[in-house]
Design a protein around this motif. Structure first.
Motif, mmCIF file in Angstrom:
data_model
loop_
_atom_site.group_PDB
_atom_site.id
_atom_site.type_symbol
_atom_site.label_atom_id
_atom_site.label_comp_id
_atom_site.label_asym_id
_atom_site.label_seq_id
_atom_site.Cartn_x
_atom_site.Cartn_y
_atom_site.Cartn_z
ATOM 1 N N SER A 10 46.706 53.216 44.911
ATOM 2 C CA SER A 10 46.766 52.769 46.307
ATOM 3 C C SER A 10 45.879 53.394 47.671
ATOM 4 C CB SER A 10 48.134 53.434 47.096
ATOM 5 O OG SER A 10 48.886 54.560 46.596
ATOM 6 N N GLN A 53 40.414 49.457 53.030
ATOM 7 C CA GLN A 53 40.720 48.496 54.269
ATOM 8 C C GLN A 53 40.467 49.111 55.113
ATOM 9 O OE1 GLN A 53 44.424 47.653 54.116
ATOM 10 N NE2 GLN A 53 44.957 47.565 56.365
ATOM 11 N N GLN A 70 57.233 40.810 43.842
ATOM 12 C CA GLN A 70 56.333 39.917 43.191
ATOM 13 C C GLN A 70 57.276 39.459 42.023
ATOM 14 O OE1 GLN A 70 52.554 41.252 42.514
ATOM 15 N NE2 GLN A 70 52.574 40.234 41.241
ATOM 16 N N ASN A 113 50.513 43.313 38.258
ATOM 17 C CA ASN A 113 51.493 43.871 37.157
ATOM 18 C C ASN A 113 50.934 43.875 35.590
ATOM 19 O OD1 ASN A 113 53.374 44.560 38.124
ATOM 20 N ND2 ASN A 113 53.793 42.510 38.467
ATOM 21 N N LEU A 136 51.087 50.708 51.243
ATOM 22 C CA LEU A 136 51.446 50.699 50.344
ATOM 23 C C LEU A 136 51.448 51.912 50.102
ATOM 24 C CD1 LEU A 136 48.548 47.973 50.136
ATOM 25 C CD2 LEU A 136 50.956 47.939 49.820
ATOM 26 N N THR A 137 51.054 52.791 50.262
ATOM 27 C CA THR A 137 51.325 54.387 49.556
ATOM 28 C C THR A 137 52.764 54.869 49.128
ATOM 29 O OG1 THR A 137 50.887 55.505 51.714
ATOM 30 C CG2 THR A 137 49.164 55.349 49.914
ATOM 31 N N LEU A 168 50.566 48.421 41.972
ATOM 32 C CA LEU A 168 50.215 49.113 43.648
ATOM 33 C C LEU A 168 51.675 49.949 43.632
ATOM 34 C CD1 LEU A 168 50.915 45.697 45.546
ATOM 35 C CD2 LEU A 168 48.620 47.483 45.722
ATOM 36 N N THR A 169 52.488 50.813 42.806
ATOM 37 C CA THR A 169 52.682 51.814 42.993
ATOM 38 C C THR A 169 52.513 53.318 42.430
ATOM 39 O OG1 THR A 169 53.740 51.550 40.192
ATOM 40 C CG2 THR A 169 55.230 51.088 42.542
ATOM 41 N N MET A 177 42.842 41.302 51.811
ATOM 42 C CA MET A 177 44.301 40.564 51.515
ATOM 43 C C MET A 177 44.137 41.026 49.423
ATOM 44 S SD MET A 177 45.493 36.757 52.574
ATOM 45 C CE MET A 177 43.507 36.145 51.869
ATOM 46 N N ILE A 178 45.321 41.222 49.079
ATOM 47 C CA ILE A 178 45.530 42.260 48.485
ATOM 48 C C ILE A 178 46.465 41.872 47.461
ATOM 49 C CG2 ILE A 178 46.817 44.515 46.860
ATOM 50 C CD1 ILE A 178 46.546 45.254 50.110
ATOM 51 N N CYS A 179 46.220 41.561 45.619
ATOM 52 C CA CYS A 179 47.084 41.028 44.638
ATOM 53 C C CYS A 179 47.098 41.498 43.298
ATOM 54 C CB CYS A 179 46.343 39.472 44.103
ATOM 55 S SG CYS A 179 46.447 37.993 45.273
ATOM 56 N N GLN A 180 48.405 41.956 42.784
ATOM 57 C CA GLN A 180 48.345 42.639 42.160
ATOM 58 C C GLN A 180 48.909 42.099 40.775
ATOM 59 O OE1 GLN A 180 51.946 45.949 42.259
ATOM 60 N NE2 GLN A 180 52.745 44.395 42.438
ATOM 61 N N ILE A 237 48.814 40.059 49.520
ATOM 62 C CA ILE A 237 49.614 41.266 50.013
ATOM 63 C C ILE A 237 48.654 41.728 51.034
ATOM 64 C CG2 ILE A 237 50.970 43.741 49.888
ATOM 65 C CD1 ILE A 237 50.712 42.535 47.180
ATOM 66 N N SER A 242 56.263 50.002 48.249
ATOM 67 C CA SER A 242 56.146 49.513 46.686
ATOM 68 C C SER A 242 57.023 48.714 46.161
ATOM 69 C CB SER A 242 54.656 50.412 46.318
ATOM 70 O OG SER A 242 55.691 51.215 45.638
ATOM 71 N N SER A 243 58.021 49.362 45.795
ATOM 72 C CA SER A 243 58.975 49.038 45.318
ATOM 73 C C SER A 243 59.440 47.464 45.809
ATOM 74 C CB SER A 243 60.640 49.866 45.525
ATOM 75 O OG SER A 243 60.243 51.023 44.837
ATOM 76 N N ILE A 248 58.057 45.600 47.229
ATOM 77 C CA ILE A 248 56.861 44.641 46.787
ATOM 78 C C ILE A 248 56.625 44.756 45.616
ATOM 79 C CG2 ILE A 248 54.429 44.082 45.945
ATOM 80 C CD1 ILE A 248 53.622 45.539 48.507
ATOM 81 N N SER A 249 57.191 44.809 45.007
ATOM 82 C CA SER A 249 57.988 45.033 42.717
ATOM 83 C C SER A 249 58.714 43.178 43.252
ATOM 84 C CB SER A 249 58.343 45.927 42.093
ATOM 85 O OG SER A 249 57.268 46.857 42.249
ATOM 86 N N GLN A 307 48.304 44.591 54.798
ATOM 87 C CA GLN A 307 49.217 45.812 55.247
ATOM 88 C C GLN A 307 48.035 46.390 56.370
ATOM 89 O OE1 GLN A 307 48.393 50.123 52.727
ATOM 90 N NE2 GLN A 307 46.012 49.775 53.026
#
Lengths: 345, 345
Positions: free
Chosen positions: B80, B87, A87, B103, A74-75, B74-75, B98-101, A99, A80-81, A83-84, A101
Motif C-alpha cells: 500500500s 498514485q 474481490q 491475491n 488503501l492503507t 493490498l493488505t 487503476m489497481i488490481c490485486q 480499484i 482493504s478487508s 476489497i478482499s 483510491q
C-alpha cells in the motif's frame, strides 16, 4: 457538466406503480411480460420523452465482466478487508475488479469515476471521500443509469443501495462495556466532527451514558484530526486536567494506540488507572500491550454483501429499487479494559 | 493464445546497434532523425517483416492518461506504500491509476492483465504473484509492445525495467547489528524457500555470519508458510531445542511479531534472553512491546521511481532500454535488539 433533466426508468416505474425491472424488461421488449403491460410502459416512456440510454443498455448486454471500486484509502485495514470481500465475491461470480483510491480527495474521486466509467465497468462500488459534500457526480452516474451502490461512507441524497455498519451501536457496546466495568468518567476521543463516523460514534457514546443515568454534561470529548502528532497532543492536554477520566473510548484503533503509547510513557496503568477501548479491530489491536479491547467491524462481509447485491441487480435477480443493509458490529474484549476479573478471557 | 514470433522494435534496434527509441522515432517518421538513419531503419524493419503494432501505436498517440497497477495483495503495508508513491507521482503528472490485486494467484494475475489492457491503460506497473513461475503472459505484453515495468517481485526473464530493494543487503544489516550486539547463535525464521525474498534475505544472513568468522554450520533456519498458526508452531518447536539461540532474525515483521508473542507468553525476555529483528518496518513494529528493531524498505520511493521511469519512457524522455533500479534499505534500531547500552535511542 450541467444538462437538462433526463427522465429515468425509475421515474417511469414510479408513475405506473411498477418495479424498475419491469420497466427495464418492457423497454427491452422482453417476452416475459404481458403485451398490455409492455404497451402501457412503452407509451408512458414515450409520453415522458424518455431517452433510451444506449450506452447503459450496451453495457448491460455486452458485459465487460469488470466492476470498479472506489475507496478513500488503501492503507486502512478496514478498506482493504472490504476489497478482499469484494474481490473474492466478484471472482466467484466470474467478475474481475479494478480499484481506484480517492486519497480522501473530492477531485480525485470524480477523476476515479470518469476513469472507471470510460473503462466500461459493468457497475461501481463507491465509498465516499472525506471531502465529498456535493453529490453532482453521483447524480450524473445515476441519471446515466450506470449501476452503482455505496458502502461504508455513503450519502442519503442518491437513491441507490447502501451497505453500512451500525456505528452508533458499536460505540454503544464499547461504552456500555466500560460502564459495566465500573467506569463513570469516560472520555470520547473523536476525529473531525464533520465526519459521519465521528457523529455516529458520539451518538452511541451518549446513548450508553444515558443508559447508566449519566447525561451529556458528564461527557468529555477531545477532538483530533487523527494525525499521530495531534493524537499525542490531545492526550497530553487531557493529562493536564485536574481530574482524570477513568476510561477512554477512542474513535478508531490507530488513535487508541497513540493514546496508549502516551499513557504508558507517563506511567499511567491501563486498565487500572484508565481503561481504554478502540474501534475497528485492526491487527495491531491484538499485539499491543495491554492488548486492546475494540469494536470489530465486518469489513470483509460488507464487501461480500455489497458485491452480491450489485451483481444480483445486474443479473436482474433483484430489482434496482434501493436497499439499505446495516451490518452489526461486535465487541472484542481484551486486557485494556478489564478492570474487574468478572469478564473471562 | 499461441502465435508465431512477432518481430519487435527491440530486435530491429539490436540488429542495427541503435536504441529502441531511435527505431520508434524512425517508424513514426520523426523529423528529429537524419533521413539516412530513418531509411536504414525502415528498410531493416521491412526486411525483418516487422508488423507495425497499430494498437500500441494508437495507445501511444491517443493516451487514456491512466496507468494500471498489479500488486499481489493490498493488505500489506509495503504494497500500500508502493501504491501511494505510484498514485501521488502519477497524479502530479496528470495520470490516474487503476489497481488490481492478484491475491498471490497466477490465474488472477493473468486476468488482471487482460482487464487492464482492455481498459486501454497507457502502461502497467506489475509486481508478480507468489505463484508466478511462468512468464508467457508478460512475454505477450512485451511482444505487443504495451509499455510496462516491474517492481519488487520481478523476473529477470523479461527485458523491461525493474525497481527492487536490496533485500540481501537489508538482511545483512539486520544480522550484522545482532552480531555487533554480541549475539553468536542467530536463528533465521524464513518464509517458503522458493520465495525470492526468502532466498535473498538468507544470503544476507549468511554473509553477515561469515563477516564475523561464522559459517553456514553455525546457521539455524526455521521455515514457515507465514500463517500465524505455523509461525507460532515453529517458535514453540525452537523452544524445545536443548540450546536456545541468543537472537532471531525474522524475514518479515508480522512473523517477528508472532514470534514475540510466543516468547513473551513463555516468559523469555526480549532482548536479554533472545534479541529479535524483523524486516519491513510496518506501523505495528513501533507499537509492540518491546518495540521491534527492523529493516525499513522504501516502499513509497519505490512507487515514485517506478512511475516516473515508466512515464519518462512513455514521454520518450528516456529510452525504452531496460534499466534496473535497486533501492537501499536502512536499519531502524529499537528496543527488541538492544543487548548493550552502547547504542543510543
Amino acid at each position: 457538466m450541467k444538462k437538462g433533466h433526463q427522465v429515468t426508468m425509475k421515474e417511469i416505474a414510479k408513475k405506473l406503480g411498477v418495479s424498475v425491472s419491469t420497466v427495464s424488461r418492457a423497454l427491452k421488449d422482453s417476452p416475459e411480460l404481458h403485451p398490455d403491460t409492455k404497451k402501457r410502459i412503452v407509451e408512458m416512456a414515450k409520453s415522458m420523452n424518455y431517452q433510451y440510454n444506449l450506452l447503459a443498455q450496451s453495457l448491460r448486454i455486452s458485459r465487460s465482466k469488470v466492476l470498479g471500486v472506489i475507496v478513500p484509502e488503501l492503507t486502512s485495514h478496514f478498506f482493504s478487508s472490504n476489497i478482499s470481500g469484494i474481490q473474492d465475491t466478484a471472482y466467484k461470480r466470474g467478475y474481475n475488479i479494478m480499484i481506484c483510491q480517492s486519497n480522501e480527495s473530492f477531485e480525485q474521486e470524480k477523476a476515479n469515476i470518469r476513469t472507471l466509467v470510460s473503462s466500461q465497468v459493468d457497475g461501481l462500488l463507491i465509498s465516499l471521500s472525506r471531502e465529498t459534500k456535493n453529490y453532482g457526480h453521483l447524480q450524473e452516474l445515476y441519471d446515466r443509469e450506470i449501476p452503482f451502490i455505496m458502502f461504508d461512507r455513503v450519502t442519503e441524497e442518491i437513491p441507490v443501495s447502501k451497505v453500512t455498519v451500525d456505528d452508533a451501536h458499536g460505540a454503544f457496546l464499547a461504552v456500555h462495556h466500560l460502564l459495566e466495568q465500573g467506569c463513570r468518567k469516560i472520555a470520547y476521543f473523536s476525529g473531525p466532527e464533520d465526519l459521519y463516523i465521528s457523529k455516529k460514534r458520539k451518538e452511541g457514546y451518549l446513548d450508553a451514558l444515558r443508559e447508566f443515568g449519566l447525561s451529556e454534561k458528564d461527557s468529555q470529548i477531545y477532538i483530533t484530526d487523527l494525525t499521530p502528532e495531534m493524537n499525542r497532543q490531545i492526550t497530553l492536554k487531557m493529562l493536564e486536567e485536574k481530574e482524570l477520566p477513568d476510561a477512554i473510548f477512542a474513535m478508531i484503533d490507530p488513535l487508541a494506540v497513540d493514546v496508549m503509547m502516551v499513557l504508558k510513557e507517563k506511567g499511567i496503568k491501563i486498565p487500572e488507572d484508565i481503561a481504554l477501548v478502540g474501534f475497528t479491530n485492526n491487527p495491531t489491536a491484538a499485539v499491543v500491550e495491554p492488548s486492546l479491547t475494540t469494536v470489530s467491524q465486518p469489513g470483509y462481509e460488507m464487501g461480500q454483501i455489497a458485491t452480491n447485491h450489485l451483481l444480483d441487480q445486474l443479473d436482474e435477480i433483484v430489482s434496482d429499487d434501493p436497499q439499505s443493509f446495516v451490518l452489526l458490529t461486535t465487541l472484542v474484549v481484551r486486557d485494556s479494559s478489564k478492570k474487574t476479573k468478572m469478564i473471562s478471557d
